[in-house]
Scaffold this active site. Sequence first.
Site, PDB file in Angstrom:
ATOM      1  N   SER A 137       0.873  -1.175   0.000  1.00  0.00           N
ATOM      2  CA  SER A 137       0.000   0.000   0.000  1.00  0.00           C
ATOM      3  C   SER A 137       0.905   1.218   0.000  1.00  0.00           C
ATOM      4  O   SER A 137       2.087   1.124   0.366  1.00  0.00           O
ATOM      5  CB  SER A 137      -0.863   0.005   1.268  1.00  0.00           C
ATOM      6  N   TYR A 150      -1.951  -0.759  10.591  1.00  0.00           N
ATOM      7  CA  TYR A 150      -1.932  -1.118   9.172  1.00  0.00           C
ATOM      8  C   TYR A 150      -0.610  -0.703   8.533  1.00  0.00           C
ATOM      9  O   TYR A 150       0.036  -1.501   7.837  1.00  0.00           O
ATOM     10  CB  TYR A 150      -3.102  -0.445   8.465  1.00  0.00           C
TER      11      TYR A 150
END
Length: 286
Positions: A137, A150
């Site tokens: 990501s 995350y």
Amino acid sequence: MSTALVTGTSSGIGLATAVSLARAGHVVAATMRNLDRAGDLRKIAADEQLPIDIAALDVDDDASVREAFATIAARHGPIDVLVNNAGVPGGGAIEETPVESFREVMETNYFGALRCIKEVVPGMRQRRRGTIVNVTSIAGRTATAPMASYAASKWALEALSECLAQEMRAFNVRVAIVEPGVIATPIFGKGRPPIPDSPYPHGRRLMALFAARLANPTPPSLVGDLIRDIVNGDSWQLRYPAGPDAAPMLKGRAMKSDEQVVEEAGASDEAFLARMKRDFGLDLKL
């Protein structure tokens, strides 16, 4: 064509990747934790007569990983391509997020990918061919509050991938990191709900940013097609930002000092909204 194993294919980027690879002629082992969620993929595969073999795989479980990889290799031969896509969301201010939640996110997003990598690396090394694509990501390159759990998992996977690429280069095995920005997938509906009356403003700011990005959604097929192109190509490029906002976000972060980023995060809501308008042309609503 090759045999490709893709994790987390029940929806989103994983489903799109499995379909894109199969349409390109690869035999795809499309894995997911719960086969009850395979309905959409089964329909596409049946309608288009695609070479997709749907299999159960829980990347959090050592035995499940070993058994799934062995079964798929027995059916289709050696795994030539591994796409580590399975992942879970994570968010919340560090003070307000239980340590167990950090462990759960790291277990899937980092250790899950590591388990799968360790299953294919010996064979790829011996055959001197193979491709490993790890889906991280832009949060694997930028740490933005309140996404500590995350971002930490994706930073860890980025570091693992970079080391793996160095180790496998001498054995002709390619490693690529795909870094999506905001892509319209179900993951945005799976996160921990915000804590009411939290003293931390960052959660509602991030939700406003996501809402603005998703108002003009980028489909997961864009990422799936990028992964297909990586697999079909021969480039040794390591990192691939994915989506229209990914490269600009990474460039914007690179232009700022760490101290500037920290200072901006501590500013008022009004200053945040003005910065989003100035830097990205976004009219956010908090």
